[in-house]
Design a protein around this motif. Structure first.
Motif, mmCIF file in Angstrom:
data_model
loop_
_atom_site.group_PDB
_atom_site.id
_atom_site.type_symbol
_atom_site.label_atom_id
_atom_site.label_comp_id
_atom_site.label_asym_id
_atom_site.label_seq_id
_atom_site.Cartn_x
_atom_site.Cartn_y
_atom_site.Cartn_z
ATOM 1 N N SER A 62 12.674 -2.595 5.620
ATOM 2 C CA SER A 62 11.764 -1.684 6.323
ATOM 3 C C SER A 62 11.472 -2.240 7.716
ATOM 4 O O SER A 62 11.213 -3.431 7.859
ATOM 5 C CB SER A 62 10.426 -1.583 5.588
ATOM 6 N N ARG A 66 4.435 -2.597 5.377
ATOM 7 C CA ARG A 66 3.031 -2.219 5.303
ATOM 8 C C ARG A 66 2.240 -3.217 4.455
ATOM 9 O O ARG A 66 2.660 -3.584 3.358
ATOM 10 C CB ARG A 66 2.894 -0.819 4.674
ATOM 11 N N ARG A 119 12.259 -4.467 -2.986
ATOM 12 C CA ARG A 119 11.427 -3.323 -2.638
ATOM 13 C C ARG A 119 10.057 -3.509 -3.274
ATOM 14 O O ARG A 119 9.943 -3.781 -4.467
ATOM 15 C CB ARG A 119 12.093 -2.051 -3.157
ATOM 16 N N ASP A 121 6.796 -1.751 -4.388
ATOM 17 C CA ASP A 121 6.364 -0.394 -4.736
ATOM 18 C C ASP A 121 4.866 -0.385 -4.977
ATOM 19 O O ASP A 121 4.391 -0.979 -5.935
ATOM 20 C CB ASP A 121 7.078 0.080 -6.002
ATOM 21 N N CYS A 122 4.156 0.303 -4.111
ATOM 22 C CA CYS A 122 2.714 0.396 -4.290
ATOM 23 C C CYS A 122 2.402 1.435 -5.365
ATOM 24 O O CYS A 122 3.094 2.447 -5.486
ATOM 25 C CB CYS A 122 2.045 0.799 -2.986
ATOM 26 N N VAL A 123 1.344 1.196 -6.108
ATOM 27 C CA VAL A 123 0.896 2.140 -7.133
ATOM 28 C C VAL A 123 0.591 3.502 -6.507
ATOM 29 O O VAL A 123 0.668 4.540 -7.161
ATOM 30 C CB VAL A 123 -0.331 1.567 -7.879
ATOM 31 N N GLU A 124 0.290 3.505 -5.207
ATOM 32 C CA GLU A 124 -0.029 4.765 -4.522
ATOM 33 C C GLU A 124 1.207 5.638 -4.313
ATOM 34 O O GLU A 124 1.082 6.840 -4.110
ATOM 35 C CB GLU A 124 -0.652 4.467 -3.149
ATOM 36 N N GLY A 125 2.378 5.020 -4.314
ATOM 37 C CA GLY A 125 3.587 5.820 -4.175
ATOM 38 C C GLY A 125 4.537 5.394 -3.078
ATOM 39 O O GLY A 125 5.698 5.774 -3.103
ATOM 40 N N TRP A 126 4.065 4.629 -2.102
ATOM 41 C CA TRP A 126 4.972 4.238 -1.012
ATOM 42 C C TRP A 126 5.756 2.984 -1.373
ATOM 43 O O TRP A 126 5.405 2.272 -2.322
ATOM 44 C CB TRP A 126 4.211 4.044 0.303
ATOM 45 N N SER A 127 6.833 2.727 -0.638
ATOM 46 C CA SER A 127 7.666 1.547 -0.862
ATOM 47 C C SER A 127 8.008 0.904 0.471
ATOM 48 O O SER A 127 8.178 1.607 1.471
ATOM 49 C CB SER A 127 8.988 1.903 -1.537
ATOM 50 N N ALA A 128 8.126 -0.415 0.477
ATOM 51 C CA ALA A 128 8.578 -1.143 1.656
ATOM 52 C C ALA A 128 9.527 -2.233 1.197
ATOM 53 O O ALA A 128 9.315 -2.852 0.153
ATOM 54 C CB ALA A 128 7.394 -1.740 2.403
ATOM 55 N N ILE A 129 10.607 -2.419 1.967
ATOM 56 C CA ILE A 129 11.589 -3.442 1.601
ATOM 57 C C ILE A 129 11.412 -4.629 2.536
ATOM 58 O O ILE A 129 11.313 -4.468 3.754
ATOM 59 C CB ILE A 129 13.024 -2.869 1.690
ATOM 60 N N LEU A 208 4.411 -3.325 -10.020
ATOM 61 C CA LEU A 208 3.866 -2.656 -8.837
ATOM 62 C C LEU A 208 3.114 -3.628 -7.921
ATOM 63 O O LEU A 208 2.820 -4.775 -8.302
ATOM 64 C CB LEU A 208 2.929 -1.523 -9.260
ATOM 65 N N ALA B 43 -2.764 10.052 -3.774
ATOM 66 C CA ALA B 43 -2.943 8.660 -3.336
ATOM 67 C C ALA B 43 -2.095 8.366 -2.102
ATOM 68 O O ALA B 43 -2.410 7.465 -1.320
ATOM 69 C CB ALA B 43 -2.564 7.701 -4.458
ATOM 70 N N TYR B 52 13.146 3.287 1.006
ATOM 71 C CA TYR B 52 11.767 2.891 1.268
ATOM 72 C C TYR B 52 11.057 4.000 2.025
ATOM 73 O O TYR B 52 11.676 4.966 2.499
ATOM 74 C CB TYR B 52 11.712 1.577 2.064
ATOM 75 N N GLY B 53 9.747 3.851 2.193
ATOM 76 C CA GLY B 53 8.972 4.827 2.943
ATOM 77 C C GLY B 53 7.509 4.476 2.798
ATOM 78 O O GLY B 53 6.986 4.393 1.693
ATOM 79 N N PHE B 56 4.445 3.851 8.241
ATOM 80 C CA PHE B 56 5.073 3.708 9.554
ATOM 81 C C PHE B 56 6.450 4.344 9.596
ATOM 82 O O PHE B 56 7.077 4.408 10.634
ATOM 83 C CB PHE B 56 5.170 2.230 9.927
ATOM 84 N N LEU B 78 -6.831 7.576 -9.049
ATOM 85 C CA LEU B 78 -5.410 7.291 -9.242
ATOM 86 C C LEU B 78 -5.169 6.721 -10.637
ATOM 87 O O LEU B 78 -4.212 7.091 -11.309
ATOM 88 C CB LEU B 78 -4.924 6.312 -8.160
ATOM 89 N N ARG B 190 14.382 5.070 -4.308
ATOM 90 C CA ARG B 190 13.131 5.415 -4.984
ATOM 91 C C ARG B 190 12.363 6.501 -4.251
ATOM 92 O O ARG B 190 11.781 7.390 -4.873
ATOM 93 C CB ARG B 190 12.257 4.169 -5.116
ATOM 94 N N GLN B 191 12.346 6.456 -2.925
ATOM 95 C CA GLN B 191 11.569 7.472 -2.213
ATOM 96 C C GLN B 191 12.264 8.833 -2.275
ATOM 97 O O GLN B 191 11.599 9.862 -2.320
ATOM 98 C CB GLN B 191 11.288 7.032 -0.776
ATOM 99 N N ARG B 194 11.315 10.169 -5.583
ATOM 100 C CA ARG B 194 9.937 10.672 -5.564
ATOM 101 C C ARG B 194 9.899 12.069 -4.935
ATOM 102 O O ARG B 194 9.206 12.962 -5.428
ATOM 103 C CB ARG B 194 9.051 9.682 -4.793
#
Lengths: 248, 243
Positions: A62, A66, A119, A121-129, A208, B43, B52-53, B56, B78, B190-191, B194
């Motif tokens: 990423s 974040r 990667r 993976d946040c419990v909220e749904g977003w992901s960052a590598i 997560l 959430a 990813y996502g 930003f 949540l 994964r994104q 989703r």
């Protein structure tokens, strides 16, 4: 029969309110929350004990990783160790261990490393590598020598949460000895930033984000989680009802 | 349509017990899954393509939070939305699996849902579309058979949309990703999974709305009874006297 938007709305609200009431019923709540056990059992049965989380190529990282949760612990104690460039920081390892340890950052850096691009993976749904570098937790645990009774590892952190108590998380031995479970001191080839958990954070790659405890101060080996916090094994588990098993 | 007059208006057994049970279980579970799913979506109400996502990165869709009357629970939580969602999901997935196997075994799929060769002739398909668009529903015994559009919708839902929403759901689990990495590769990350999960959920909502509309147009009492008790009254043939 006339279905107006209003009746639909009222119907939806009424049935959802019914679900909310149901969720407040203690035994129903327990049944609902026990789905976690099914998922843990199913996933652990499906995957090899050491099945690896996917590792990515450097060009898949990423652009900006974040940070979430505490951005800066900002406590007097943390400010002090931060000012010294974490020279005064020590990671304590205690509880059900044969040898208590107190490890400095240079000592950690001198141990064999593992690097992994994974990667988050946040419990909220977003992901960052991101690319993590750190010491396998197994190395530390082998050094401390876990006692036979030890079943969980509790990670005590420097950041204070809303209720005036520090963040804490826990994992079991399956994840503790997993090859990708590391104590990371670098992200994307730079020392961990304060927002991302300086000086040291946990990486448990098959779970997560809230399991990836930041600002590590102490690792405690325990037999049961019932004496930790309110007994669910982690700050969010105790205060918000999150699942302890965060592989889902 | 040459429906025998003496059979018209007769009560027949229409839906099997397995179909009726699965139908109402699905109604309950899909309702729970959709509303708790919207709670989870709240959430982070942004969707991305790829591996990813986060905030930003470029989102292809960014929404406000869904209102409380659409989410389960009715306030933002949540943790609770996840408990509802993750408790209902395995029941839903295994029910689909059993229904598929059962319907293959009892030949429900082969008899009622599989296309017959002659049905796929362009002229036949066109005729079905025209009849459907003009709301000329079949009468008598012909009403017991699905037309091409119905078959396509049911096959699409049972064999495409529902498996897709289950598999993309599994793909969001970091544990499942370690257990079966091919799944996340299948959906391009994964994104992406989703995003597909979200889009499929709304495709199912579209199916639901058309489904409800069709039930209302075809006679809600008769249709509801056939899905509860299995008994269905054959619709009377349209009177040909009326020009």
């Amino acid at each position: 029969m006339i279905l107006t938007r209003r009746t639909l709305l009222l119907g939806a609200t009424a049935s959802l309110a019914g679900c909310d009431r149901l969720a407040r019923n203690e035994s129903f709540r327990e049944a609902l929350f026990s789905a976690e056990n099914f998922h843990k059992w199913a996933q652990r049965s499906l995957m090899a004990r050491d099945a690896l989380a996917h590792e990515f190529r450097p060009d898949q990282i990423s652009p900006f990783f974040r940070a979430n949760g505490t951005a800066n612990p900002n406590t007097p104690d943390y400010k002090m160790i931060w000012r010294s460039g974490f020279a005064d920081w020590r990671l304590r390892v205690d509880g059900l261990v044969a040898r208590r340890l107190s490890i400095s950052l240079p000592q950690l850096r001198s141990l064999p490393h593992r690097e992994q691009i994974t990667r988050h993976d946040c419990v909220e749904g977003w992901s960052a590598i991101g690319k993590w570098r750190g010491v396998p937790l197994k190395t530390i645990l082998d050094g401390a020598g876990l006692r036979d009774r030890a079943r969980h590892l509790v990670f005590h952190c420097a950041d204070m949460m809303g209720s005036g108590q520090p963040y804490y998380e826990s994992i079991d031995l399956t994840d503790a000895f997993h090859p990708q479970t590391i104590l990371a001191f670098a992200l994307n080839d730079r020392p961990l930033s304060v927002a991302n958990g300086a000086p040291l954070r946990l990486r448990v790659e098959r779970q997560l984000g809230y399991k990836q405890a930041k600002y590590l101060m102490r690792i405690e080996a325990v037999e049961s989680l019932s004496s930790v916090g309110r007994g669910k094994g982690g700050y969010w588990e105790d205060h918000a009802g999150y699942d302890w098993y965060a592989g889902i | 349509m040459d429906s025998p007059v003496d059979n018209a208006n007769a009560i027949v057994r229409r839906h099997r017990l397995s179909t009726r049970l699965w139908h109402w279980l699905n109604a309950l579970l899909l309702y729970t899954l959709f509303t708790s799913g919207l709670g989870i979506f709240n959430a982070h109400p942004r969707l991305y393509w790829g591996q990813y996502g986060a905030n930003f990165d470029h989102a292809w869709l960014e929404l406000d939070r869904f209102p409380g009357w659409l989410t389960l629970p009715g306030h933002y939580s949540l943790a609770l939305s996840r408990h509802w969602h993750l408790a209902a999901a395995p029941v839903f997935a295994f029910a689909l699996l059993f229904y598929m196997l059962w319907s293959l075994t009892n030949r429900h799929i082969a008899r009622d849902l599989a296309f017959r060769r002659d049905e796929l002739a362009p002229r036949h398909v066109w005729q079905d579309i025209r009849n459907h668009a003009r709301l000329r529903f079949p009468t008598g015994e012909a009403a017991l058979h699905y037309n091409v559009l119905q078959k396509a919708s049911y096959i699409g839902v049972i064999f495409v949309a529902l498996p897709l929403i289950i598999l993309t759901g599994l793909t969001m689990s970091p544990g499942m990703n370690a257990a079966s990495p091919w799944l996340v590769d299948l959906f391009g990350g994964r994104q992406s999974a989703r995003s597909i999960h979200f889009l499929t959920a709304f495709a199912l909502v579209a199916f639901f709305l058309v489904h409800i509309l069709m039930v209302l147009l075809a006679g809600p009492v008769n249709e509801l009874r056939s899905m509860i008790t299995g008994r269905y009254r054959l619709p009377k043939p349209r009177s040909r006297a009326v020009p």
